[in-house]
Design a protein around this motif. Structure first.
Motif, PDB file in Angstrom:
ATOM      1  N   PHE A 263      42.206  46.126  36.138  1.00  0.00           N
ATOM      2  CA  PHE A 263      42.377  44.743  36.578  1.00  0.00           C
ATOM      3  C   PHE A 263      41.607  43.836  35.614  1.00  0.00           C
ATOM      4  O   PHE A 263      40.383  43.893  35.571  1.00  0.00           O
ATOM      5  CB  PHE A 263      41.832  44.562  37.994  1.00  0.00           C
ATOM      6  CG  PHE A 263      42.652  45.249  39.051  1.00  0.00           C
ATOM      7  CD1 PHE A 263      43.742  46.033  38.719  1.00  0.00           C
ATOM      8  CD2 PHE A 263      42.328  45.106  40.392  1.00  0.00           C
ATOM      9  CE1 PHE A 263      44.502  46.667  39.681  1.00  0.00           C
ATOM     10  CE2 PHE A 263      43.082  45.732  41.372  1.00  0.00           C
ATOM     11  CZ  PHE A 263      44.162  46.514  41.016  1.00  0.00           C
TER      12      PHE A 263
ATOM     13  N   ARG B 145      38.590  41.646  36.899  1.00  0.00           N
ATOM     14  CA  ARG B 145      37.435  42.232  37.564  1.00  0.00           C
ATOM     15  C   ARG B 145      36.556  42.933  36.542  1.00  0.00           C
ATOM     16  O   ARG B 145      37.040  43.429  35.528  1.00  0.00           O
ATOM     17  CB  ARG B 145      37.899  43.246  38.611  1.00  0.00           C
ATOM     18  CG  ARG B 145      38.704  42.611  39.722  1.00  0.00           C
ATOM     19  CD  ARG B 145      38.784  43.521  40.914  1.00  0.00           C
ATOM     20  NE  ARG B 145      39.625  42.923  41.946  1.00  0.00           N
ATOM     21  CZ  ARG B 145      39.964  43.546  43.064  1.00  0.00           C
ATOM     22  NH1 ARG B 145      39.532  44.771  43.286  1.00  0.00           N
ATOM     23  NH2 ARG B 145      40.722  42.952  43.954  1.00  0.00           N
TER      24      ARG B 145
ATOM     25  N   VAL C  22      49.557  46.995  36.124  1.00  0.00           N
ATOM     26  CA  VAL C  22      48.444  46.651  37.009  1.00  0.00           C
ATOM     27  C   VAL C  22      48.895  46.704  38.470  1.00  0.00           C
ATOM     28  O   VAL C  22      48.191  47.213  39.338  1.00  0.00           O
ATOM     29  CB  VAL C  22      47.890  45.257  36.642  1.00  0.00           C
ATOM     30  CG1 VAL C  22      46.875  44.811  37.664  1.00  0.00           C
ATOM     31  CG2 VAL C  22      47.261  45.294  35.264  1.00  0.00           C
TER      32      VAL C  22
ATOM     33  N   ALA D 265      47.564  49.052  41.507  1.00  0.00           N
ATOM     34  CA  ALA D 265      47.192  48.557  42.834  1.00  0.00           C
ATOM     35  C   ALA D 265      47.900  49.368  43.914  1.00  0.00           C
ATOM     36  O   ALA D 265      47.295  49.758  44.912  1.00  0.00           O
ATOM     37  CB  ALA D 265      47.539  47.074  42.956  1.00  0.00           C
TER      38      ALA D 265
ATOM     39  N   GLN E 299      46.550  42.542  50.160  1.00  0.00           N
ATOM     40  CA  GLN E 299      45.471  42.768  49.191  1.00  0.00           C
ATOM     41  C   GLN E 299      45.974  42.558  47.774  1.00  0.00           C
ATOM     42  O   GLN E 299      45.283  41.996  46.928  1.00  0.00           O
ATOM     43  CB  GLN E 299      44.923  44.188  49.338  1.00  0.00           C
ATOM     44  CG  GLN E 299      44.044  44.374  50.559  1.00  0.00           C
ATOM     45  CD  GLN E 299      43.608  45.817  50.722  1.00  0.00           C
ATOM     46  OE1 GLN E 299      44.389  46.747  50.494  1.00  0.00           O
ATOM     47  NE2 GLN E 299      42.380  46.021  51.122  1.00  0.00           N
TER      48      GLN E 299
ATOM     49  N   GLY F 193      44.322  39.723  45.865  1.00  0.00           N
ATOM     50  CA  GLY F 193      43.359  40.372  44.984  1.00  0.00           C
ATOM     51  C   GLY F 193      43.849  40.523  43.565  1.00  0.00           C
ATOM     52  O   GLY F 193      43.051  40.676  42.645  1.00  0.00           O
ATOM     53  N   VAL F 194      45.166  40.516  43.372  1.00  0.00           N
ATOM     54  CA  VAL F 194      45.686  40.791  42.035  1.00  0.00           C
ATOM     55  C   VAL F 194      46.656  39.707  41.565  1.00  0.00           C
ATOM     56  O   VAL F 194      46.450  39.076  40.530  1.00  0.00           O
ATOM     57  CB  VAL F 194      46.409  42.162  42.002  1.00  0.00           C
ATOM     58  CG1 VAL F 194      46.868  42.476  40.589  1.00  0.00           C
ATOM     59  CG2 VAL F 194      45.499  43.256  42.519  1.00  0.00           C
TER      60      VAL F 194
ATOM     61  N   PRO G 255      45.220  35.805  41.550  1.00  0.00           N
ATOM     62  CA  PRO G 255      44.232  35.604  40.492  1.00  0.00           C
ATOM     63  C   PRO G 255      44.820  35.710  39.087  1.00  0.00           C
ATOM     64  O   PRO G 255      44.487  34.920  38.210  1.00  0.00           O
ATOM     65  CB  PRO G 255      43.218  36.735  40.716  1.00  0.00           C
ATOM     66  CG  PRO G 255      43.385  37.151  42.111  1.00  0.00           C
ATOM     67  CD  PRO G 255      44.783  36.846  42.509  1.00  0.00           C
ATOM     68  N   LEU G 256      45.732  36.662  38.881  1.00  0.00           N
ATOM     69  CA  LEU G 256      46.288  36.828  37.539  1.00  0.00           C
ATOM     70  C   LEU G 256      47.339  35.771  37.221  1.00  0.00           C
ATOM     71  O   LEU G 256      47.609  35.490  36.067  1.00  0.00           O
ATOM     72  CB  LEU G 256      46.869  38.231  37.372  1.00  0.00           C
ATOM     73  CG  LEU G 256      45.812  39.339  37.360  1.00  0.00           C
ATOM     74  CD1 LEU G 256      46.451  40.700  37.147  1.00  0.00           C
ATOM     75  CD2 LEU G 256      44.772  39.087  36.292  1.00  0.00           C
TER      76      LEU G 256
ATOM     77  N   SER H  51      37.831  32.423  31.784  1.00  0.00           N
ATOM     78  CA  SER H  51      37.186  33.416  32.630  1.00  0.00           C
ATOM     79  C   SER H  51      37.993  34.702  32.700  1.00  0.00           C
ATOM     80  O   SER H  51      37.504  35.715  33.149  1.00  0.00           O
ATOM     81  CB  SER H  51      36.977  32.858  34.035  1.00  0.00           C
ATOM     82  OG  SER H  51      38.211  32.802  34.714  1.00  0.00           O
ATOM     83  N   GLN H  52      39.243  34.674  32.272  1.00  0.00           N
ATOM     84  CA  GLN H  52      39.995  35.927  32.286  1.00  0.00           C
ATOM     85  C   GLN H  52      40.954  36.068  31.113  1.00  0.00           C
ATOM     86  O   GLN H  52      42.162  36.147  31.294  1.00  0.00           O
ATOM     87  CB  GLN H  52      40.754  36.112  33.598  1.00  0.00           C
ATOM     88  CG  GLN H  52      41.522  34.894  34.063  1.00  0.00           C
ATOM     89  CD  GLN H  52      42.516  35.268  35.137  1.00  0.00           C
ATOM     90  OE1 GLN H  52      43.664  35.505  34.855  1.00  0.00           O
ATOM     91  NE2 GLN H  52      42.064  35.339  36.375  1.00  0.00           N
ATOM     92  N   PRO H  53      40.425  36.142  29.896  1.00  0.00           N
ATOM     93  CA  PRO H  53      41.327  36.369  28.768  1.00  0.00           C
ATOM     94  C   PRO H  53      41.847  37.797  28.837  1.00  0.00           C
ATOM     95  O   PRO H  53      41.223  38.647  29.431  1.00  0.00           O
ATOM     96  CB  PRO H  53      40.438  36.185  27.550  1.00  0.00           C
ATOM     97  CG  PRO H  53      39.064  36.363  28.039  1.00  0.00           C
ATOM     98  CD  PRO H  53      39.037  36.204  29.523  1.00  0.00           C
ATOM     99  N   ARG H  54      43.014  37.995  28.239  1.00  0.00           N
ATOM    100  CA  ARG H  54      43.594  39.328  28.382  1.00  0.00           C
ATOM    101  C   ARG H  54      43.322  40.159  27.150  1.00  0.00           C
ATOM    102  O   ARG H  54      43.373  39.687  26.076  1.00  0.00           O
ATOM    103  CB  ARG H  54      45.096  39.189  28.580  1.00  0.00           C
ATOM    104  CG  ARG H  54      45.367  38.097  29.575  1.00  0.00           C
ATOM    105  CD  ARG H  54      46.199  38.457  30.740  1.00  0.00           C
ATOM    106  NE  ARG H  54      45.865  39.703  31.362  1.00  0.00           N
ATOM    107  CZ  ARG H  54      46.811  40.551  31.763  1.00  0.00           C
ATOM    108  NH1 ARG H  54      48.046  40.298  31.527  1.00  0.00           N
ATOM    109  NH2 ARG H  54      46.491  41.635  32.403  1.00  0.00           N
TER     110      ARG H  54
END
Ligand SMILES: Nc1ncnc2c1ncn2[C@@H]1O[C@H](COP(=O)(O)OP(=O)(O)OP(=O)(O)O)[C@@H](O)[C@H]1O
Ligand SMILES: [Mg+2]
Lengths: 359, 343
Positions: free
Chosen positions: A125, A128, B243, B247, B256, B260-261, B264-265, B340-343
C-alpha cells in the motif's frame, strides 16, 4: 491411525479443478471434458482454458512449487487457493474443508487467518508506512498500530529491514519492498503462504538472497508454501514437491529430483535440458541403495550432497566409489561412473524413455 | 394551394384533414396569393422543408410548431405542481444553507473575516506566499468597497462546492463500482457539462420563485458537480489492481477497501475534481446573478445593463482575483496530498 496421519500431512487438496474464461464457461466445460484442448477451444468457442482437471495435493509444512511457462495457468491456479478467482468446476480442500462452500465471512476469515500471499509486483500500500504495511493482517482485524507494532517489527527485523519501519514503500528498493511483502505475509501468522512469482521481478543477485532467506525461514517455521515460478533453477532450489503445468493441465508432479531424472514428457525434457544437473542432483537420487558393508570406497559422502561437490571431491576420477551416509548410518553406494551418466539427460535408462515415447 | 397537398391527397387523407387545406387562409403566403389574385406557384428552388408549419398549410390536422412549444410549456406547467411537492422539501435545506452562510459571512466583521480566511488558507496550503496573496486580494476588494459582494460570492461558492462534494463523491464511488451505473451516468454527465449554463435556468425559473436562493443554488450545483463525480470515478478505477488484489487476499471487507485503500489512493484525483468544481461554481455564480444570485455577478450585470464600464471592469477584476485565489489554494492542497504519497 496411519491413514489419519497421512491425511493430516496434506494441507491443501485440489480436486478436478477446471477454470474456463469466457461468456459461457459451463458449455465450454462440456467440450473440455470431452477432450478438447486449449487452442481448439479458443478457436472454436472463443473461451480461454485456464485450468484443466487439476489434481494436486499440497503437503503440510513443505514448499510446493508450481512451475510452467508464461500463460500455463500458474497465477490462475494459485488464486483458486484463496478464491481470488472462482473455479468453473472442482473442489479445493483446505484443512479438510471445501472452501468453495464458504460464505463471504468464512472466506475472509480464511484469507485473514489461514493464508497469506506474496505478489510478483509486491502490491504494497503506497500510502502506508513499511510498518503499517507489514501489519496489514492485524490491522484488517481492527487492531491499532500500537498493538501490532511489536509483532510487525519483529518480522521486519527478521527479513532484514531493521529500522526501516517509518519509511514509505517507494523509498525502498525492489528487493527491500519484497522483503516487506514477505514480512506482511509472516505477520499474519498464517500456516499457508502463497507466493506468485515472488522473486521474478528482482535482479539475479537479490533473487538468490531472497531464495536463501525463504529457505532459512522455511527451516525455522515450516509453513506450507505454495511457490510459483517459471524458472526451473529456482523451482529445484526451493521445491519439496514440484508441479509442472502446461496449457492449464498438470504434466507431471512429484519429487523434483525424480522429475529431473525421469521426465514424463518432451515438454519437461526441454525444460530440464538446460539445467546444470551436477548442481541440482543429489547423491540420494543416483546412488545404489545398499546397506551391506562395502570394501574399497574412496570415502564417505552425505546423501544430500550435490553431485557437483562429489565431483570436486573425486577430482574427476571416474574409477572411484563412495559410501553414502544418512544421519550417521551408511545407506548406499555411489559409483562415479554412474554419477557421470546421470549428468547427461539422453543417457537415461532406457525403459522410462521408451515408455514416454509410446505414451 | 400548399406545396404538400399532394401528400395528403395521395394518401387519401384529405377527408381526415377536412377541406381546410384548400379553403382557409392559414398563412401569409396564402393571403398574399389571394390578394394578388394568382395561384401561388412555388418553384422547385423554393420548395420548403416538410416542416410542421409547411404541412399544416396542406392539412389543418397537423399542428404548427408554435403549438408544439406551447404544448411543452403546458405539459411542464401541468407536472410542475407535483414536481414541486417532491423537489421543494428536498431542496429546502439548500435555501436555508445559502441564506445562513450569506448572512454569517456578511455579519462577521471584516477584521475577523479576513484573518480567519488567511488562517484557513494557511492550514490548507502551508504557504505564507499564498496567505499574502489572499490578504492583498481581499484588502484590495475591500478597499474599493466590494467587500460585501465578494463575501456573498464566496459564501455561495462555499455552500455549493461543499454540497457538490457531498453528493458527487458518493455518486463517483457508485460509478466506479458498477459498469452499469457508469454507463447510465456518463451520458447524463456529458449532457450537464455541454448544456449552456443559461439553459439550466429555464426550467428552474418556472419551478421556483426568483426570491428563493435555491433557484441559483441548484443551477450552480448541477453545473459544477460534474468534474468531482468524473474524477472520483476515474481516481478509484485507476487504483492499482495489484494493490486491490492484495487487499482482497488479506481479507479486507468492501468497506475497509473503500476507506482504507481506494479513497486514499484516489484522493489526488478527487482533489483535482474539487478544484475544477470550485472553478466552475465561480463561473456559474456570475451567470446565476441573472436569477438574483447576489455577489460580484450583480455588479457585472449592472455594468452591462447600465453601460457602467468602470463597474463592470472592476468587478470583473474582482472575479479574476477570486478565481486565482481559489485555484491556488485548492492546488496547494492537492500538491500537499500528492507530496504525502508519491508513487
Ligand atoms: N481474466 C481472464 N480472462 C480471460 N483469460 C484469462 C484471464 N486470466 C487469465 N487468462 C488466461 O488464462 C491463461 C493462464 O493465465 P495465467 O495468468 O494463470 O498464466 P501464468 O502461468 O500465471 O503466466 P505468467 O507466467 O505470464 O504470469 C492465459 O492463457 C491467460 O490468457
Ligand atoms: Mg502469472
Amino acid at each position: 491411525m496411519k491413514d489419519v496421519q497421512s491425511e493430516n500431512d496434506i494441507k491443501i487438496s485440489i480436486r478436478h479443478l477446471y477454470k474456463i474464461f469466457g461468456a459461457r464457461p459451463q458449455e465450454a466445460l462440456e467440450q473440455v471434458k470431452n477432450g478438447m484442448g486449449k487452442t481448439e477451444l479458443q478457436e472454436k468457442h472463443g473461451h480461454v482454458l485456464g485450468l484443466n482437471d487439476i489434481n494436486v495435493d499440497v503437503p503440510s509444512g513443505k514448499t510446493t512449487v508450481i512451475m510452467g511457462l508464461s500463460g500455463s495457468g500458474k497465477s490462475t491456479l494459485i488464486r483458486h487457493l484463496n478464491r481470488l478467482i472462482e473455479p468453473t468446476a472442482g473442489e479445493v480442500w483446505v484443512d479438510g474443508e471445501n472452501i468453495l462452500e464458504y460464505n463471504d465471512k468464512q472466506l475472509r476469515k480464511l484469507r485473514k487467518v489461514q493464508m497469506s500471499m506474496v505478489f510478483q509486483k509486491f502490491a504494497l500500500f503506497p500510502h502506508r508506512t513499511v510498518l503499517q504495511n507489514a501489519g496489514l493482517a492485524p490491522s484488517v482485524e481492527g487492531e491499532r498500530e500500537r498493538k501490532y507494532a511489536d509483532e510487525a517489527r519483529k518480522w521486519l527485523d527478521r527479513v532484514g529491514l531493521e529500522g526501516q519501519g517509518d519509511q514509505y514503500p517507494h523509498q525502498l528498493s525492489g528487493g527491500m519492498q519484497q522483503r516487506v511483502g514477505i514480512a506482511r505475509a509472516l505477520t499474519s501468522n498464517s500456516d499457508i503462504m502463497l507466493m506468485d512469482e515472488a522473486f521474478s521481478a528482482l535482479d539475479p543477485l537479490i533473487r538468490t538472497d531472497m531464495q536463501n532467506l525463504l529457505i532459512e525461514l522455511q527451516n525455522e517455521l515450516q509453513k506450507t508454501v505454495v511457490f510459483i515460478t517459471h524458472d526451473l533453477d529456482e523451482a529445484l532450489k526451493l521445491a519439496d514437491h514440484l508441479v509442472i503445468l502446461k496449457d492449464g493441465f498438470v504434466v507431471q508432479q512429484g519429487e523434483p529430483q525424480h522429475i529431473l531424472l525421469n521426465p514424463a514428457d518432451p515438454y519437461i525434457e526441454d525444460f530440464v535440458s538446460d539445467i546444470n544437473r551436477a548442481r541440482v542432483l543429489r547423491v540420494r537420487s543416483v546412488m545404489e541403495r545398499t546397506t551391506k558393508p562395502l570394501a574399497e570406497t574412496a570415502g564417505d559422502i552425505d546423501h544430500d550432497d550435490t553431485l557437483e561437490s562429489v565431483i570436486a571431491l573425486s577430482e574427476g576420477d571416474t574409477t572411484l566409489s563412495y559410501r553414502v551416509i544418512k544421519d550417521g548410518a551408511p545407506v548406499g553406494l555411489l559409483n562415479m561412473r554412474k554419477l557421470v551418466r546421470a549428468l547427461v539427460p539422453s543417457e537415461q535408462s532406457d525403459d522410462p524413455d521408451s515408455a514416454r515415447r509410446s505414451g | 394551394m400548399a406545396t404538400y397537398d399532394f401528400v395528403f391527397d395521395g394518401l387519401g387523407l384529405r377527408d381526415w384533414c377536412g377541406d381546410a387545406g384548400g379553403g382557409g387562409l392559414s398563412s401569409m403566403a396564402d393571403l398574399l396569393s389571394e390578394t394578388s389574385g394568382e395561384e401561388a406557384t412555388v418553384s422547385a428552388w423554393d420548395t420548403p422543408f416538410p416542416s410542421l408549419d409547411a404541412l399544416h398549410e396542406a392539412c389543418d390536422k397537423i399542428p404548427q410548431s408554435r403549438e408544439l412549444t406551447l404544448g411543452l410549456e403546458r405539459g411542464f406547467l401541468d407536472i410542475k405542481d407535483t414536481l414541486k411537492i417532491v423537489v421543494d422539501p428536498i431542496t429546502q435545506p439548500l435555501s436555508w444553507a445559502l441564506e445562513n452562510t450569506l448572512w454569517l459571512m456578511q455579519a462577521t466583521p471584516w477584521w475577523i473575516m479576513i484573518p480567519a480566511l488567511m488562517l484557513i488558507v494557511y492550514l490548507v496550503g502551508r504557504s505564507f506566499k499564498l496567505v499574502g496573496l489572499v490578504a492583498a486580494a481581499f484588502g484590495f476588494l475591500a478597499f474599493v468597497d466590494y467587500y460585501d459582494y465578494t463575501m456573498q460570492t464566496l459564501a455561495i461558492i462555499f455552500v455549493c462546492a461543499v454540497i457538490c462534494v457531498i453528493i458527487g463523491v458518493p455518486v463517483g464511488i457508485a460509478m466506479s463500482r458498477s459498469d452499469k451505473v457508469q454507463r447510465v451516468m456518463i451520458p447524463i454527465l456529458d449532457m450537464l457539462q455541454t448544456l449552456p449554463p443559461f439553459v439550466y435556468l429555464i426550467p428552474l425559473i418556472f419551478l421556483f420563485s426568483v426570491t428563493e436562493p435555491k433557484l441559483y443554488g441548484i443551477a450552480i450545483i448541477l453545473y459544477a458537480m460534474v468534474p468531482v463525480i468524473r474524477l472520483t470515478d476515474l481516481g478509484i478505477r485507476l487504483v492499482d489492481k495489484d494493490v486491490i488484489e492484495a487487499a482482497d487476499a488479506f481479507g479486507m471487507t468492501k468497506r475497509q477497501k473503500l476507506y482504507g485503500v481506494q479513497i486514499p489512493l484516489a484522493l489526488p484525483n478527487i482533489m483535482a475534481g474539487v478544484n475544477q468544481t470550485i472553478m466552475m461554481s465561480l463561473a456559474m455564480v456570475v451567470i446565476a446573478s441573472l436569477v438574483s444570485a447576489p455577489g460580484l455577478g450583480v455588479l457585472v450585470l449592472r455594468g452591462i445593463r447600465n453601460l457602467e464600464l468602470g463597474v463592470g471592469l472592476l468587478s470583473g477584476l474582482g472575479i479574476v482575483l477570486l478565481a486565482i485565489i481559489l485555484d491556488r489554494v485548492t492546488k496547494a492542497a492537492l500538491a500537499r496530498i500528492n507530496a504525502s504519497q508519491p508513487r
